[in-house]
Design an enzyme around this catalytic site. Structure first.
Site, PDB file in Angstrom:
ATOM      1  N   GLY A   1       0.819  -1.214   0.000  1.00 44.44           N
ATOM      2  CA  GLY A   1       0.000   0.000   0.000  1.00 44.44           C
ATOM      3  C   GLY A   1       0.852   1.263   0.000  1.00 44.44           C
ATOM      4  O   GLY A   1       1.918   1.301   0.611  1.00 44.44           O
ATOM      5  N   GLY A   2       0.405   2.290  -0.726  1.00 44.10           N
ATOM      6  CA  GLY A   2       1.076   3.590  -0.704  1.00 44.10           C
ATOM      7  C   GLY A   2       2.284   3.733  -1.602  1.00 44.10           C
ATOM      8  O   GLY A   2       3.073   4.667  -1.447  1.00 44.10           O
TER       9      GLY A   2
ATOM     10  N   GLY B   1       2.045   3.815  -5.062  1.00 51.87           N
ATOM     11  CA  GLY B   1       1.666   4.336  -6.382  1.00 51.87           C
ATOM     12  C   GLY B   1       1.131   3.280  -7.322  1.00 51.87           C
ATOM     13  O   GLY B   1       1.204   3.420  -8.546  1.00 51.87           O
ATOM     14  N   LYS B   2       0.568   2.226  -6.748  1.00 55.30           N
ATOM     15  CA  LYS B   2       0.056   1.097  -7.529  1.00 55.30           C
ATOM     16  C   LYS B   2      -1.094   1.510  -8.449  1.00 55.30           C
ATOM     17  O   LYS B   2      -1.108   1.169  -9.632  1.00 55.30           O
ATOM     18  CB  LYS B   2      -0.379   0.021  -6.540  1.00 55.30           C
ATOM     19  CG  LYS B   2      -1.039  -1.194  -7.101  1.00 55.30           C
ATOM     20  CD  LYS B   2      -1.357  -2.174  -5.990  1.00 55.30           C
ATOM     21  CE  LYS B   2      -2.199  -1.562  -4.887  1.00 55.30           C
ATOM     22  NZ  LYS B   2      -3.536  -1.139  -5.323  1.00 55.30           N
TER      23      LYS B   2
ATOM     24  N   ASP C   1      -9.559  -3.846  -5.374  1.00 53.95           N
ATOM     25  CA  ASP C   1      -9.187  -3.308  -4.069  1.00 53.95           C
ATOM     26  C   ASP C   1     -10.417  -2.640  -3.447  1.00 53.95           C
ATOM     27  O   ASP C   1     -10.975  -1.724  -4.041  1.00 53.95           O
ATOM     28  CB  ASP C   1      -8.060  -2.283  -4.248  1.00 53.95           C
ATOM     29  CG  ASP C   1      -7.539  -1.737  -2.931  1.00 53.95           C
ATOM     30  OD1 ASP C   1      -8.166  -1.995  -1.884  1.00 53.95           O
ATOM     31  OD2 ASP C   1      -6.511  -1.041  -2.949  1.00 53.95           O
TER      32      ASP C   1
ATOM     33  N   GLU D   1      12.766   1.529  -0.666  1.00 50.38           N
ATOM     34  CA  GLU D   1      12.951   1.451   0.782  1.00 50.38           C
ATOM     35  C   GLU D   1      13.003  -0.019   1.188  1.00 50.38           C
ATOM     36  O   GLU D   1      12.515  -0.881   0.457  1.00 50.38           O
ATOM     37  CB  GLU D   1      11.804   2.153   1.526  1.00 50.38           C
ATOM     38  CG  GLU D   1      11.771   3.652   1.304  1.00 50.38           C
ATOM     39  CD  GLU D   1      10.631   4.331   2.060  1.00 50.38           C
ATOM     40  OE1 GLU D   1       9.911   3.618   2.809  1.00 50.38           O
ATOM     41  OE2 GLU D   1      10.455   5.547   1.894  1.00 50.38           O
TER      42      GLU D   1
ATOM     43  N   ASN E   1       8.743   3.685  -7.824  1.00 52.91           N
ATOM     44  CA  ASN E   1       8.152   5.026  -7.783  1.00 52.91           C
ATOM     45  C   ASN E   1       8.812   5.933  -6.749  1.00 52.91           C
ATOM     46  O   ASN E   1       9.553   5.478  -5.881  1.00 52.91           O
ATOM     47  CB  ASN E   1       6.651   4.918  -7.458  1.00 52.91           C
ATOM     48  CG  ASN E   1       5.808   4.721  -8.704  1.00 52.91           C
ATOM     49  OD1 ASN E   1       6.127   5.236  -9.772  1.00 52.91           O
ATOM     50  ND2 ASN E   1       4.715   3.981  -8.576  1.00 52.91           N
TER      51      ASN E   1
ATOM     52  N   CYS F   1      19.197  20.323  -0.307  1.00 52.73           N
ATOM     53  CA  CYS F   1      18.333  20.101   0.863  1.00 52.73           C
ATOM     54  C   CYS F   1      18.868  18.897   1.644  1.00 52.73           C
ATOM     55  O   CYS F   1      18.936  17.786   1.096  1.00 52.73           O
ATOM     56  CB  CYS F   1      16.898  19.868   0.396  1.00 52.73           C
ATOM     57  SG  CYS F   1      15.865  18.960   1.561  1.00 52.73           S
TER      58      CYS F   1
END
Length: 329
Positions: free
Chosen positions: A28-29, A31-32, A56, A231, A258, A268
């Site tokens: 989840g989260g 960019g699927k 979903d 990640e 993504n 930065c």
């Protein structure tokens, strides 16, 4: 032995004209949904008719395109050959049960038969899946793209054809063992138990499901696109997913990474630290999956919502993204 990396795009899917089923999934989260919508837009350029279907329960297709979709396929505004639909597997099985009750409202054995059938693990979702396939088959789309639920549900969903085939075999045995008894009980109670209605309907799905099962395991017809971010947890989840897909004999040879920070000149501190972390895991992805098409997609400055934003995003799936060497975006 190393070899040149494969092109980092999904162009290979557009060129594979035999493809019928494309699953897009990931944690989840990551960019699927954006990826599946964008892929559907690109596929609509090379196919006569494309269906994008969400399994979903969160149903983000409507949010992505800014148009309300439901359980019936409808055209995506701005496209002649791209349709979308959103199906909740849990709701589908509930509707199927309600229909059976409406057909036999006074049959006290109807509920018992359904309870008996649904004691088989996974049968409710598997039957809902069969209902989805039945709808799709009647619509005759050239290519079907599934925007799937987060990873665990996706893998279970892909195993439904096998679950249903096994369940139908068990139900066939139940029918022969308990059918006469149920009919006898029905005649004593003065009702038509008609257990063949339930068992017959399920049995009629077998050939359909068996055929789909074969298609899912045929790399010429089916593939799975993994979506992740650079990640640790997402990489771990992707590896687990690819191993399970392999055990199900489902082809996968594309990974979309993504939300990458690709600006090498950023000053930065937080961005620099995050970019360094992403580069570490990206190197691992490229090493682990050197025989995959690894698509690197940058972090975009705004939410990807609406047809125009999705069209723009979709270009990054088919053309390798090159960060501008001068000037600002």
């Amino acid at each position: 032995m190393s070899f040149d990396p494969l092109p980092g795009t999904l162009e290979n899917l557009l060129e594979q004209t035999s493809l019928k089923w494309i699953f897009v999934g990931g944690k989840g989260g990551v960019g699927k949904t954006t990826t599946s919508c964008s892929l559907a837009i690109q596929m609509s350029k090379v196919r006569s008719s494309v269906l994008l279907i969400s399994t979903d329960p969160a149903h983000n297709l409507s949010d992505a395109f800014g148009t309300k979709f439901g359980k019936d396929a409808r055209k995506v505004p701005g496209f002649d050959n791209l349709s979308a639909m959103e199906i909740d597997p849990n709701l589908s099985i509930q509707e199927m049960t309600e229909q059976a009750d409406q057909q036999n409202p006074n049959n006290p054995l109807s509920g018992m038969m359904q309870d008996l059938a649904f004691t088989i693990p996974g049968i409710d979702e598997a039957l809902a899946f069969a209902e989805i396939l039945k709808q799709i088959k009647s619509m005759e789309f050239d290519c079907v793209i599934f925007d799937t639920a987060p990873t665990g549900h996706t893998l279970r969903f892909l195993n439904f054809p096998t679950v249903l085939e096994k369940a139908l075999g068990k139900l066939g045995g139940l029918s022969s063992r308990f059918g006469p008894m149920i009919n006898q009980m029905g005649s004593i109670m003065g009702v038509n138990a008609n257990e063949q209605d339930l068992f017959g309907k399920m049995e009629s799905m077998r050939a359909n499901i068996s055929e789909v099962n074969k298609q899912f395991k045929n790399p010429d017809l089916t593939t799975f696109v993994c979506v992740c971010i650079s990640e640790f947890l997402s990489l771990y989840e992707t590896e687990r997913m690819i191993q399970e897909l392999t055990s199900y004999e489902i082809d996968t040879h594309n990974i979309v990474v993504n939300q990458l920070l690709l600006d090498p000149n950023t000053t930065c501190p937080q961005c620099m630290a995050r970019r360094k972390m992403q580069q570490k895991y990206l190197a691992q992805i490229e090493e682990l999956y050197e025989d995959f098409h690894v698509v690197k997609v940058p972090q975009v400055p705004a939410e990807v919502r609406g047809t125009e934003a999705l069209k723009s995003f979709s270009e990054m799936l088919v053309k390798p993204y090159v960060y501008p060497t001068s000037g600002k975006e």
